[in-house]
Design an enzyme around this catalytic site. Structure first.
Site, PDB file in Angstrom:
ATOM      1  N   HIS A  43      -6.409   2.134   2.198  1.00 44.60           N
ATOM      2  CA  HIS A  43      -6.451   0.697   2.435  1.00 44.60           C
ATOM      3  C   HIS A  43      -7.128   0.469   3.776  1.00 44.60           C
ATOM      4  CE1 HIS A  43      -2.620   2.255   4.008  1.00 44.60           C
ATOM      5  NE2 HIS A  43      -2.796   1.401   4.997  1.00 44.60           N
ATOM      6  N   HIS A  74       0.879  -1.172   0.000  1.00 47.28           N
ATOM      7  CA  HIS A  74       0.000   0.000   0.000  1.00 47.28           C
ATOM      8  C   HIS A  74       0.911   1.216   0.000  1.00 47.28           C
ATOM      9  CE1 HIS A  74      -2.681  -3.003   2.350  1.00 47.28           C
ATOM     10  NE2 HIS A  74      -2.919  -3.095   1.063  1.00 47.28           N
TER      11      HIS A  74
HETATM   12 FE   LIG Z   1      -1.847   1.419   6.957  1.00 45.80          FE
END
Ligand SMILES: [Fe+2]
Length: 428
Positions: free
Chosen positions: A365, A359
């Site tokens: 996320h 990410h």
């Molecule tokens: Fe995170």
């Protein structure tokens, strides 16, 4: 296997009685005709509290070798930052575990770089790799001059022989190999895991602030090897990773000929089960920095070049709290792996032991729809998250992907789908 315990302790160890000088580092003539050699992983002038160096007493000086040869055939999937064909991609990524290799593949050739940031030449950033190997390094040692190796085995015990001695590192443990230490990896069979190749400042224990003098990873639980050597005349190849390229040199003896050493820079291992996990006893999910095992600081105060963070078994007791990791956008970039079990933000599947996710900076996320719904409706009784060990390499720098990682068959093209199916909030 014998170990001595402590983190950055000033260890002193000898495999032969009388090999370690007493009261001086470089006597005129060390015992038995050994050679004294200083090994520095911080500058001479680094403040004492952070200074790291060891003195090695070995059968031959490391300097006694011939010309090194650039070895294009070695470590062909082990890349460095800046990645030649690196793609700055904001997409969230997830991968299935690496496949087992065909034929005999050792730790060096079994390394696959997924992403990297910073710059090897600037001694900043890190490379993130997964290894999958099935063969031991035979009469072959590795020296990574580009950085410190934090190794997280996921499958199979790694048997490490280093200049400082030997370490067994099963899954659930980590190993930290200082920049430039020569080591060899033996395996019992198919073996896999993760590596942070830290180009930056050496890993250290995080400050504890108001937590106090104890907690998280305690220094006494780090285990360093005792001196061990082999007196073996043979054709031995040392592979050096230097500024992103591999070089080899042939010796007529084993480089593991250090009979005694003392100092505070050494390979070590740590059993992650000894991590003292701290969390809330009232409400809210703490920031995951509470789970930091080791940190490599960057030049910006309070901001890590790399934090190594784990999500181990722990009790969840928070009241009126969404207990899984919350939805998040982060200035830091997060690469995750899973050693065993299930990660509590991805109970909907897809994040398998041996798999990985990325990410990157500022991209949203968090838990999947399945985990979210379950957590919102859960009875908030105390319960223990068990049989789980996820971790994160978190860095101030966005990661650039290696093209080979984009092209892996295990890359999941449907990762975004785990964040579908959220019902819209209903306003009054
Ligand atoms: Fe995170």
């Amino acid at each position: 296997m014998d170990y001595q315990t402590g983190f950055l302790n000033h260890f002193a160890t000898e495999a032969v009685d009388g090999a370690l000088p007493v009261g001086r580092n470089s006597p005129q003539k060390p015992a038995f005709g050994l050679y004294a050699e200083q090994f520095s992983t911080t500058a001479f002038t680094t403040p004492r509290v952070e200074n790291r160096r060891s003195w090695l007493y070995r059968m031959r000086p490391t300097a006694a070798h011939g010309k090194m040869r650039k070895a294009e055939e070695v470590g062909t999937r082990w890349l460095s930052s800046p990645l030649d064909c690196g793609i700055a991609d904001p997409n969230r990524m997830r991968w299935d575990p690496l496949a087992q290799p065909d034929g005999d593949v050792d730790f060096i050739d079994g390394m696959t770089t997924y992403c990297a940031n910073g710059d090897v030449a600037a001694c900043d950033g890190l490379g993130v790799h997964l290894y999958s190997c099935n063969a031991s390094m035979k009469d072959r040692a590795l020296q990574v001059s580009d950085g410190e190796m934090l190794i997280v085995p996921q499958q199979g015990t790694l048997h490490l022989t280093t200049e400082f001695g030997r370490l067994d590192v099963p899954p659930g443990h980590i190993a930290v190999i200082p920049r430039g230490v020569r080591f060899a990896v033996a395996v019992d069979g198919p073996s896999a895991g993760y590596v942070a190749e830290n180009y930056g400042e050496p890993f250290r224990l995080p400050d504890l602030g108001p937590i106090g003098a104890n907690g998280l990873a305690n220094p006494r639980d780090f285990e360093a090897p005792v001196a061990w050597y082999e007196d073996r005349d043979c054709t031995f190849t040392v592979v050096q990773k230097y500024q992103g390229h591999f070089w080899t040199v042939t010796l007529d003896h084993s480089p593991f000929d250090v009979v005694a050493w003392h100092g505070n820079t050494t390979p070590c291992r740590y059993d992650l089960a000894r991590f003292n996990t701290i969390g809330t006893v009232s409400f809210d999910h703490p920031d995951p920095s509470i789970f930091t095992v080791l940190t490599s600081p960057s030049a910006i105060h309070g901001t890590a070049n790399c934090d190594f963070v784990i999500f181990p078994p722990r009790w969840m007791v928070a009241e009126d709290t969404f207990r899984p990791p919350w939805f998040h956008r982060n200035v830091m970039s997060e690469f995750m792996g899973l050693v065993h079990g299930e990660y509590d933000a991805k109970e909907g599947g897809g994040f398998a032991p041996g798999g990985a996710s990325l990410h990157n900076q500022m991209n949203g996320h968090g838990p999947d729809a399945h985990s979210t719904q379950k957590a919102m409706e859960a009875d908030l009784e105390p319960h223990k998250i068990d049989d789980t060990l996820a971790f994160m390499f978190e860095s101030r720098w966005p990661f650039r992907l290696a093209r080979q990682a984009c092209e892996l068959p295990g890359r999941q093209s449907d990762y975004d789908d785990c964040w579908t199916g959220f019902p819209k909030a209903e306003l009054p």
